[in-house]
Design a protein around this motif. Structure first.
Motif, PDB file in Angstrom:
ATOM      1  N   LYS A  41      22.018  -9.974  49.450  1.00 18.70           N
ATOM      2  CA  LYS A  41      23.441 -10.150  49.409  1.00 18.70           C
ATOM      3  C   LYS A  41      23.742  -9.686  48.160  1.00 18.70           C
ATOM      4  CE  LYS A  41      23.884 -14.315  52.052  1.00 18.70           C
ATOM      5  NZ  LYS A  41      24.406 -15.675  52.065  1.00 18.70           N
ATOM      6  N   GLY A  42      24.961  -8.890  48.052  1.00 15.55           N
ATOM      7  CA  GLY A  42      25.615  -8.720  46.713  1.00 15.55           C
ATOM      8  C   GLY A  42      24.904  -7.127  46.171  1.00 15.55           C
ATOM      9  N   LYS A  43      24.454  -6.586  47.159  1.00 20.44           N
ATOM     10  CA  LYS A  43      24.012  -5.423  46.625  1.00 20.44           C
ATOM     11  C   LYS A  43      25.157  -4.301  46.926  1.00 20.44           C
ATOM     12  CE  LYS A  43      20.351  -1.807  46.371  1.00 20.44           C
ATOM     13  NZ  LYS A  43      19.396  -1.834  45.558  1.00 20.44           N
ATOM     14  N   GLU A  47      25.361   0.746  43.068  1.00 21.16           N
ATOM     15  CA  GLU A  47      24.085   0.258  42.363  1.00 21.16           C
ATOM     16  C   GLU A  47      22.825   1.036  42.544  1.00 21.16           C
ATOM     17  OE1 GLU A  47      23.499  -3.677  43.125  1.00 21.16           O
ATOM     18  OE2 GLU A  47      25.241  -4.483  42.236  1.00 21.16           O
ATOM     19  N   ALA A  48      22.802   1.619  43.677  1.00 19.93           N
ATOM     20  CA  ALA A  48      21.517   2.557  44.075  1.00 19.93           C
ATOM     21  C   ALA A  48      21.820   3.770  43.549  1.00 19.93           C
ATOM     22  CB  ALA A  48      21.650   2.599  45.648  1.00 19.93           C
ATOM     23  N   LEU A  62      15.811  11.953  42.845  1.00 18.77           N
ATOM     24  CA  LEU A  62      16.995  11.013  42.707  1.00 18.77           C
ATOM     25  C   LEU A  62      17.262  10.634  44.323  1.00 18.77           C
ATOM     26  CD1 LEU A  62      19.391  12.425  40.260  1.00 18.77           C
ATOM     27  CD2 LEU A  62      18.292  10.485  39.949  1.00 18.77           C
ATOM     28  N   VAL A  63      17.106  11.501  45.223  1.00 20.19           N
ATOM     29  CA  VAL A  63      16.962  11.403  46.609  1.00 20.19           C
ATOM     30  C   VAL A  63      15.832  10.493  46.994  1.00 20.19           C
ATOM     31  CG1 VAL A  63      17.284  12.627  49.032  1.00 20.19           C
ATOM     32  CG2 VAL A  63      18.583  13.542  47.076  1.00 20.19           C
ATOM     33  N   LYS A  70      17.130   2.290  49.759  1.00 22.60           N
ATOM     34  CA  LYS A  70      17.924   2.073  50.748  1.00 22.60           C
ATOM     35  C   LYS A  70      17.331   1.596  51.861  1.00 22.60           C
ATOM     36  CE  LYS A  70      21.808   3.194  53.357  1.00 22.60           C
ATOM     37  NZ  LYS A  70      23.167   3.350  53.173  1.00 22.60           N
ATOM     38  N   TYR A  71      16.193   2.189  52.446  1.00 22.06           N
ATOM     39  CA  TYR A  71      15.385   2.026  53.702  1.00 22.06           C
ATOM     40  C   TYR A  71      14.153   1.352  53.312  1.00 22.06           C
ATOM     41  CZ  TYR A  71      19.131   4.838  55.430  1.00 22.06           C
ATOM     42  OH  TYR A  71      20.261   5.432  55.938  1.00 22.06           O
ATOM     43  N   GLN A  72      13.631   1.026  52.052  1.00 24.99           N
ATOM     44  CA  GLN A  72      12.190   0.342  51.703  1.00 24.99           C
ATOM     45  C   GLN A  72      11.122   1.420  52.306  1.00 24.99           C
ATOM     46  OE1 GLN A  72      14.714  -1.742  52.969  1.00 24.99           O
ATOM     47  NE2 GLN A  72      15.372  -2.358  50.873  1.00 24.99           N
TER      48      GLN A  72
END
Length: 73
Positions: A41-43, A47-48, A62-63, A70-72
């Motif tokens: 929550k709250g992301k 922030e990424a 960076l990518v 984002k996708y772990q």
């Protein structure tokens, strides 16, 4: 907490006890739910990308970092 009930369609032989199967499936589903990680929550999207302008990392790095976050991956 709001809950939902789901219906799962399974082909079961006539000789199998449905009441036993329902109890087993319910128990297993409850175990899975108890072990599940809580949703993040709250992301926020920005922030990424923090630090994207003040870093010496290459565009590919960076990518890659963004996709990992984002996708772990």
């Amino acid at each position: 907490m709001e809950t939902r009930t789901i219906n799962v369609h399974v082909n079961v032989p006539r000789s199998y006890r449905i009441d036993l199967l329902e109890r087993q499936l319910t128990s297993y589903a409850e175990q899975l739910i108890a072990q599940a990680k809580p949703a993040k929550k709250g992301k926020y999207r920005h922030e990424a990308l923090c630090g994207i302008f003040s870093t010496e990392a290459t565009k590919d790095e960076l990518v890659e970092d963004y996709l990992k976050d984002k996708y772990q991956l």
